[in-house]
Design an enzyme around this catalytic site. Structure first.
Site, PDB file in Angstrom:
ATOM      1  CB  SER A 149      -6.431   6.211  14.087  1.00 44.74           C
ATOM      2  OG  SER A 149      -6.872   7.493  13.687  1.00 44.74           O
ATOM      3  CE1 TYR A 162      -1.205   7.976  13.385  1.00 45.50           C
ATOM      4  CE2 TYR A 162      -3.290   8.726  12.466  1.00 45.50           C
ATOM      5  CZ  TYR A 162      -2.547   8.302  13.548  1.00 45.50           C
ATOM      6  OH  TYR A 162      -3.136   8.174  14.788  1.00 45.50           O
TER       7      TYR A 162
END
Ligand code: NDP
Length: 254
Positions: A149, A162
């Protein structure tokens, strides 16, 4: 024109929605047989029927890959059915946002379990087969694409764990790349910015309202197909070319 993926076998984790489903469709269009791995079997069955209707070949494997035994069994089922594995797309993931102060530790454990451990278990189980495909398969090259990501490149307030998992995926990818690239297993990371999928929907209403919805309302985000294009680009390069990192952003996203 014959695609480089003709007669190859790909395993896509998290194929029941979003980026994984789009990637599975795209690899099947390129002629790969595609193993669809996730927990929601009804969604995998639907996707398999759609791909097969267009002439593709699939295998549905229902598995929770945070369980090491299930991750290993998923890889084993693919190799038993098709005899080989050429391409692994580690896509399954979870994003639960919010402050570290007062956080629900169980949310951290769930993210670490899928984003890190699930990826590690699947990769470990797949590597012997990928190394064999690179050694004596028709293309003499094999691929791992890890879906990381932008949160693996940049850290933001509220993204702590995350961020931790995706920074970890980037580091692991580069280390493994160095380990196996000269044996012609290419290992690369793909880092999307905002994509229109179910990813944000697992958060609480409060987190969605504060951290997710405003971004999606203000940004022309990517479609899952945009990421599938990137994966297809990475795994169809000629044998001497390895894409180590691909960062795909909505043009609108800073
Ligand atoms: P989705 O929520 O649509 O897809 C997540 C997929 O992961 C689902 O297919 C889900 O299937 C699967 N999954 C979750 N837990 C498990 C598990 N324990 N075992 C097996 N499969 C599991 O989100 P996206 O498509 O957006 O996410 C795909 C990847 O892309 C993730 O790694 C995410 O971090 C990354 N990403 C997404 C971005 C975005 O904006 N959407 C941006 C950057 C990166 P099931 O529930 O059926 O098991």
């Amino acid at each position: 024109m014959r695609s480089p993926l003709t007669e190859t076998v790909a395993l896509v984790t998290g194929a029941s929605s979003g980026i994984g489903a789009a990637t599975a469709r795209r690899l099947a269009e390129h002629g790969a047989s595609v193993a669809l791995v996730a927990r929601r079997k009804d969604r995998l069955d639907e996707l398999a029927a759609e791909i097969e209707k267009s002439g593709g070949v699939t295998l549905v494997v229902q598995a929770d890959i945070t369980d090491r035994g299930q991750a290993e069994s998923a890889v084993q089922q693919v190799v038993e059915r098709f005899g080989r594995l050429n391409t692994l797309i580690n896509n399954a993931g979870l994003m639960l946002l919010g402050p570290v102060v007062g956080a629900d530790a169980e949310e951290w454990e769930r993210m670490i379990a899928i984003n890190v451990q699930g990826l590690l278990y699947t990769t470990r189980a797949a590597l012997p087969h990928l190394l064999r495909a690179a050694e004596d398969g028709p293309r003499r090259v094999a691929d791992i694409v890890n879906i990381s990501s932008i949160a693996g490149r940049l850290a933001w307030n509220g993204y702590g764990v995350y961020n931790l998992t995706k920074f970890g995926v980037n580091g692991f990818t580069e280390s493994l790349r160095q380990e196996v690239t000269q044996r012609h297993v290419r290992v690369g990371v793909l880092e999307p910015g905002g994509v229109d999928t179910e990813l944000g929907s697992h958060n609480t209403t409060e987190v969605r309202a504060a951290m997710i919805d405003p971004f999606y309302e203000q940004t022309e985000v990517l479609a899952a197909d945009d990421i599938a294009d990137g994966v297809a680009y990475m795994v169809t390069r000629p044998r001497h070319t390895a894409i180590g990192e691909l960062w795909i952003m909505p043009t609108d996203q800073v």
